[in-house]
Write an enzyme that holds these catalytic residues in place. Structure first.
Site, PDB file in Angstrom:
ATOM      1  N   ASP A 244       0.933  -1.140  -0.081  1.00 17.17           N
ATOM      2  CA  ASP A 244       0.026  -0.144   0.150  1.00 17.17           C
ATOM      3  C   ASP A 244       1.058   1.212   0.006  1.00 17.17           C
ATOM      4  O   ASP A 244       2.039   1.171   0.411  1.00 17.17           O
ATOM      5  CB  ASP A 244      -1.048  -0.157   1.010  1.00 17.17           C
ATOM      6  CG  ASP A 244      -2.160   0.880   0.939  1.00 17.17           C
ATOM      7  OD1 ASP A 244      -2.051   1.667  -0.060  1.00 17.17           O
ATOM      8  OD2 ASP A 244      -3.143   0.777   1.638  1.00 17.17           O
TER       9      ASP A 244
HETATM   10  C1  BGC Z   1      -5.025   3.327   0.099  1.00 20.02           C
HETATM   11  C2  BGC Z   1      -5.034   2.153  -1.201  1.00 20.02           C
HETATM   12  C3  BGC Z   1      -4.837   3.365  -2.245  1.00 20.02           C
HETATM   13  C4  BGC Z   1      -3.557   3.867  -2.264  1.00 20.02           C
HETATM   14  C5  BGC Z   1      -3.286   4.694  -3.728  1.00 20.02           C
HETATM   15  C6  BGC Z   1      -3.795   4.129   0.115  1.00 20.02           C
HETATM   16  O1  BGC Z   1      -3.933   5.154   0.972  1.00 20.02           O
HETATM   17  O2  BGC Z   1      -5.110   2.694   1.327  1.00 20.02           O
HETATM   18  O3  BGC Z   1      -6.441   1.741  -1.015  1.00 20.02           O
HETATM   19  O4  BGC Z   1      -4.736   2.168  -3.398  1.00 20.02           O
HETATM   20  O5  BGC Z   1      -3.453   4.572  -1.286  1.00 20.02           O
HETATM   21  O6  BGC Z   1      -4.051   5.549  -3.724  1.00 20.02           O
END
Ligand code: BGC
Length: 681
Positions: A244
């Site tokens: 993530d």
């Molecule tokens: C989120 C993810 C997301 C990623 C990219 C993170 O903060 O938890 O779900 O895909 O950011 O935006």
């Protein structure tokens, strides 16, 4: 590097040969990468891309959010379809719609030139206070799995990678970067893992995103047990893992590489060239391990066609009438009719003269916004969004007058609910309140006094308390965040052009303290950055059933404008053993006066067990459309595994000889028919 290939020479290399087997191409390309180039491929560039290896013509692999509409680098300048949020799609209980959604959104990913969608998010809805409840599907592992598999298949049917997230137990936003989800093996096996596992084994998911949090003390991005042992070795995952965004912050380089983290996003920190070089020189990971990680990323690059001649790939499409219609259908089918006293709904357009429309969400738009002000990563930029007010104006045009004064109207509709501001249904923070904002509660109470024929339509993405006002309101609808066609969908349901058929995919508790994750601070939001999942497998209805707590609305609940009868439950045998299939059939009759769809739910109950088991567990369901007076027979096939539980002491799935009950219901609390069956060894 010595080999500077011309484009002509590059095109002759084996990995560019589309007629070769996938693994041959991967092997060839991997063998040509230098160690430094491999390091380069381990981390991202500019938020959404991998780094290029120009020498070998390896282009950037591009991935975008989000789960409800594709964003791209232009941050809003290009417009994509805004689909209903995952909780709404799930409430349709219709895997065909999840597949259609996946296919459509993947066509949009293709059109913006990307290769992977950062979705679906399939974390279990453990607490109604999770700010991201709207982005997830359900509290139930079986329903979660069916819908996740369909979504991934839909996305990947377009040769776009799905990225199943967030692996795993990212069930709250509070302290998400540092907290540890302390969870038992049985709860992992029975509740949290099944849908993730099914996306690998039944849908061949090409990517998994690690979670921010720790699981039993170890961060998701360096969790060898989760990534290498379970996902890769036990489940046979052939795709790649991606962190993530910034989830590697508190990990170590070798921890990530050895655990099987293939790509660090969005930029390089733990998997930067320098960190990798140092750790490698110190012997903290082997080139073979690194190769294994890179091989996975390359494999998916081939799968999505990164090296193929562009003209052989579809060019995708965005915001087409077909995609708009899928968005509308999901919104219509996901709407849940919660209460309808004296059949106030559907409204009869010929009998209505004045309709009052009030409430903060009547003309509110939920697409747009920006990531930081609460929209979070699921924010999207739709070309248009039909608000409820606009949808109703369109429907009523020339026939019903729309006013703002409840006392002068035949019927009043209040559009209440939440939005994506921080502290409500938003990423990065959990919800601050379980109740509606005070001014909305007052508005409801005041309005009902002025006009008892008042309907509350909720636009939100998580359970809220209603005890304060629900008894005074005849009709209540849960419309969720229904995407850019939401206004049309709501109008169609209110006026009966569409008969509501959605059902809740999570329990709505009367009060927060009834919820299993809210027994103490240990359970939510946690103490000293540990969140203890003391409720174990008793998540959602499993807990409410066990403790015999009356929910506000149970799992699987939703009304219709018609009525259904359940008859004639039959099992093909009275006893079964390991290799048998138990066939269950039941007749459903539409006994009301209009076309409708019913979701028939099959739960299994173990009448006597050496281990504590939930009073019932969903094992199958089927959504059927029925004309007035129509009868259909629905058939379910149960396998041995549908009767099993995870035995902590033997680390295996077990079915104990004895009697089970097959329950057929229209919700987890409305069981209409049941029959016993015996298992023998
Ligand atoms: C989120 C993810 C997301 C990623 C990219 C993170 O903060 O938890 O779900 O895909 O950011 O935006």
């Amino acid at each position: 590097m010595s080999n500077n290939y011309s484009e002509e020479e590059l095109s002759q290399l084996p990995f560019r040969d589309e007629s070769l087997e996938l693994e041959e191409r991967v092997k060839d390309l991997l063998s040509r990468l230098t160690l430094a180039e491999k390091f380069k491929l381990c981390s991202g560039r500019l938020m959404w891309h991998t780094k290029r290896i120009k020498r070998l013509g390896v282009k950037s692999f591009t991935m975008y959010d989000g789960p409800h509409g594709v964003r791209d680098d232009t941050m809003g300048k290009t417009k994509s379809t805004y689909f209903p949020s995952a909780i709404c799609r799930a409430a349709t209980w219709d895997p065909k719609l999840s597949y259609a959604f996946g296919k459509a959104i993947a066509e949009e990913v293709r059109e913006v030139g990307a290769h992977m969608l950062l979705a679906p998010g399939i974390n279990i809805q453990r607490t109604p206070m999770n700010g991201r409840t709207f982005e997830y599907q359900t509290e139930d592992p079986y329903l979660n799995k069916i819908l996740a598999v369909a979504t991934v298949k839909g996305i990947q049917s377009q040769r776009i990678a799905a990225c199943v997230k967030h692996f795993i137990c990212n069930n709250q936003e509070t302290n998400r970067f540092t907290s540890s989800s302390e969870v038992s093996e049985r709860a992992l096996q029975e509740i949290y893992l099944p849908a993730f596992k099914a996306t690998v084994q039944e849908a061949d998911a090409w990517s998994f995103m690690t979670c921010y949090n720790k699981v039993n003390g170890i961060y998701g991005s360096e969790n060898n047990n989760l990534l290498r042992e379970r996902l890769m070795e036990n489940w046979g995952f052939r795709g790649f893992t991606v962190s993530d965004w910034l989830a590697t912050a508190y990990t170590s380089t070798e921890g990530c590489v050895n655990a099987g983290l293939c790509l660090e996003m969005p930029t390089s920190k733990m998997l930067s060239k320098a960190s990798l070089k140092n750790a490698f020189q110190e012997g903290k990971f082997s080139e073979e391990t690194l190769n294994g990680n890179i091989r996975r990323l390359l494999r998916v690059m081939f799968l999505v066609g990164l090296f193929d001649d562009k003209s052989t790939l579809s060019s995708g499409s965005r915001n087409t009438p077909e995609h708009q219609s899928i968005a509308r259908k999901i919104a219509e089918n996901g709407i849940v009719l919660l209460k309808n006293k004296n059949d106030l709904l559907p409204l009869d357009i010929d009998k209505l003269k004045k309709l009052a429309i009030v409430g903060p969400n009547a003309d509110n738009k939920f697409g747009g916004g920006d990531i930081l002000s609460g929209g979070g990563s699921s924010v999207n930029y739709p070309p248009y969004e039909i608000t409820p007010l606009e949808g109703l104006k369109q429907k009523c045009m020339g026939r019903v007058e729309i006013i703002e004064t409840p006392s002068e109207a035949d019927v009043t509709i209040i559009f209440a609910g939440l939005n994506h501001e921080h502290g409500m249904d938003a990423e990065g923070e959990d919800k601050k309140f379980f109740e509606l904002p005070l001014e909305q509660i007052e508005l409801i109470k005041r309005t009902v006094k002025q006009n008892p024929r008042t309907i509350v339509v909720l636009i939100n993405g998580s359970p809220i308390a209603m005890d304060d006002w629900i008894n005074s309101v005849p009709s209540v609808i849960e419309a969720w965040y229904g995407g850019m066609e939401v206004g049309t969908a709501i109008a169609n349901v209110l006026f009966g052009d569409v008969n509501p058929s959605g059902k809740l995919t999570l329990t709505f508790p009367k009060k927060l303290s009834d919820s299993p994750a809210h027994k103490s601070e240990r359970n939510f939001p946690g103490v000293e950055e540990k969140v203890f999942y003391d409720e174990g497998i008793y998540v959602g209805y499993r807990y409410f059933d066990k403790e015999q707590i009356e929910p506000l609305f149970p799992f699987g609940y939703g009304l219709s404008y018609t009525t259904f009868n359940y008859e004639n439950l039959k099992l093909n045998k009275e006893k079964f053993s390991k290799n048998d299939t138990v066939t269950v059939s039941v007749d459903i009759v539409n006994t009301g006066n209009r076309l409708g769809a019913e979701i028939i739910q099959l739960y299994v109950q173990d009448l006597k067990s050496s281990t504590d088991r939930p009073p019932k567990e969903l094992k199958q369901f089927e959504k059927v459309n029925l004309e007035q007076n129509e009868k259909k027979t629905v058939e379910f096939n149960l396998k041995f595994s549908d009767f099993s539980f995870y035995d902590d002491s033997t680390h295996s799935w077990v079915v104990e000889p004895g009697t089970f009950n097959i329950l057929i219901g229209s919700s987890s609390r409305a069981i209409h028919l049941q029959k016993e069956i015996e298992y023998f060894e």
